[in-house]
Design a protein around this motif. Structure first.
Motif, PDB file in Angstrom:
ATOM      1  N   UNK A  37       0.556  -1.030  -0.181  1.00  0.00           N
ATOM      2  CA  UNK A  37       0.343   0.077   0.103  1.00  0.00           C
ATOM      3  C   UNK A  37       0.267   1.282   0.028  1.00  0.00           C
ATOM      4  N   UNK A  38       0.791   2.254  -0.552  1.00  0.00           N
ATOM      5  CA  UNK A  38       1.043   3.546  -0.506  1.00  0.00           C
ATOM      6  C   UNK A  38       0.006   5.001  -0.508  1.00  0.00           C
ATOM      7  N   UNK A  39       0.330   5.716   0.364  1.00  0.00           N
ATOM      8  CA  UNK A  39      -0.046   6.023   1.024  1.00  0.00           C
ATOM      9  C   UNK A  39       0.363   7.632   1.189  1.00  0.00           C
ATOM     10  N   UNK A  40      -0.148   9.228   0.748  1.00  0.00           N
ATOM     11  CA  UNK A  40       0.585  10.129   0.902  1.00  0.00           C
ATOM     12  C   UNK A  40       2.286   9.878   0.127  1.00  0.00           C
ATOM     13  N   UNK A  41       2.397   8.917  -0.345  1.00  0.00           N
ATOM     14  CA  UNK A  41       3.941   8.488  -0.893  1.00  0.00           C
ATOM     15  C   UNK A  41       4.862   8.072  -0.639  1.00  0.00           C
ATOM     16  N   UNK A  42       3.889   7.562   0.772  1.00  0.00           N
ATOM     17  CA  UNK A  42       4.338   6.538   1.888  1.00  0.00           C
ATOM     18  C   UNK A  42       4.512   5.234   1.616  1.00  0.00           C
ATOM     19  N   UNK A  43       5.435   4.534   0.934  1.00  0.00           N
ATOM     20  CA  UNK A  43       4.760   2.592   1.183  1.00  0.00           C
ATOM     21  C   UNK A  43       4.816   1.941   2.681  1.00  0.00           C
ATOM     22  N   UNK A  44       3.842   1.280   2.499  1.00  0.00           N
ATOM     23  CA  UNK A  44       3.702   0.132   3.685  1.00  0.00           C
ATOM     24  C   UNK A  44       3.106  -1.346   3.210  1.00  0.00           C
ATOM     25  N   UNK A  45       3.813  -2.124   4.017  1.00  0.00           N
ATOM     26  CA  UNK A  45       3.895  -3.135   4.475  1.00  0.00           C
ATOM     27  C   UNK A  45       3.206  -4.091   5.291  1.00  0.00           C
ATOM     28  N   UNK A  46       2.049  -5.408   4.669  1.00  0.00           N
ATOM     29  CA  UNK A  46       1.658  -6.109   5.486  1.00  0.00           C
ATOM     30  C   UNK A  46       2.608  -7.107   6.005  1.00  0.00           C
ATOM     31  N   UNK A  47       2.716  -7.382   7.298  1.00  0.00           N
ATOM     32  CA  UNK A  47       3.682  -8.558   8.779  1.00  0.00           C
ATOM     33  C   UNK A  47       3.980  -9.883   7.682  1.00  0.00           C
ATOM     34  N   UNK A  48       2.840  -9.593   6.825  1.00  0.00           N
ATOM     35  CA  UNK A  48       2.758 -11.387   6.494  1.00  0.00           C
ATOM     36  C   UNK A  48       3.774 -10.861   4.775  1.00  0.00           C
ATOM     37  N   UNK A  49       3.596  -9.946   4.322  1.00  0.00           N
ATOM     38  CA  UNK A  49       4.871 -10.335   2.923  1.00  0.00           C
ATOM     39  C   UNK A  49       5.744  -9.666   3.716  1.00  0.00           C
ATOM     40  N   UNK A  50       6.395  -9.009   4.543  1.00  0.00           N
ATOM     41  CA  UNK A  50       7.793  -8.232   5.269  1.00  0.00           C
ATOM     42  C   UNK A  50       8.190 -10.723   5.895  1.00  0.00           C
ATOM     43  N   UNK A  51       7.129 -10.362   7.164  1.00  0.00           N
ATOM     44  CA  UNK A  51       7.836 -12.052   7.094  1.00  0.00           C
ATOM     45  C   UNK A  51       8.710 -12.418   5.963  1.00  0.00           C
TER      46      UNK A  51
END
Length: 66
Positions: A37-51
């Protein structure tokens, strides 16, 4: 149940025990998966993606992903 919170660089850094700037560098060099997800140009990841990324990283040497 799947964790639907989103992690920023800060949460990813805490999870893998590095500084947030290191995680930013990983992304800049294409070593981090694309953000979920990207909100206001900032990236975010779900914990499952990171794990999943942590588990597949070279040099992981069987470390547990909490």
């Amino acid at each position: 149940m799947t964790d639907r919170r989103l992690w920023s660089y800060k949460e990813i850094a805490a999870h893998i025990k590095v500084q947030p700037d290191t995680v930013r560098s990983y992304r800049k060099h294409g070593l981090l998966p694309p953000p979920d997800h990207v909100e206001s140009g900032k990236p975010y990841w779900y914990p499952d993606t990171v794990r999943a990324w942590v588990a597949s990283r070279p040099g992981n040497r069987g470390r547990r992903s909490d």
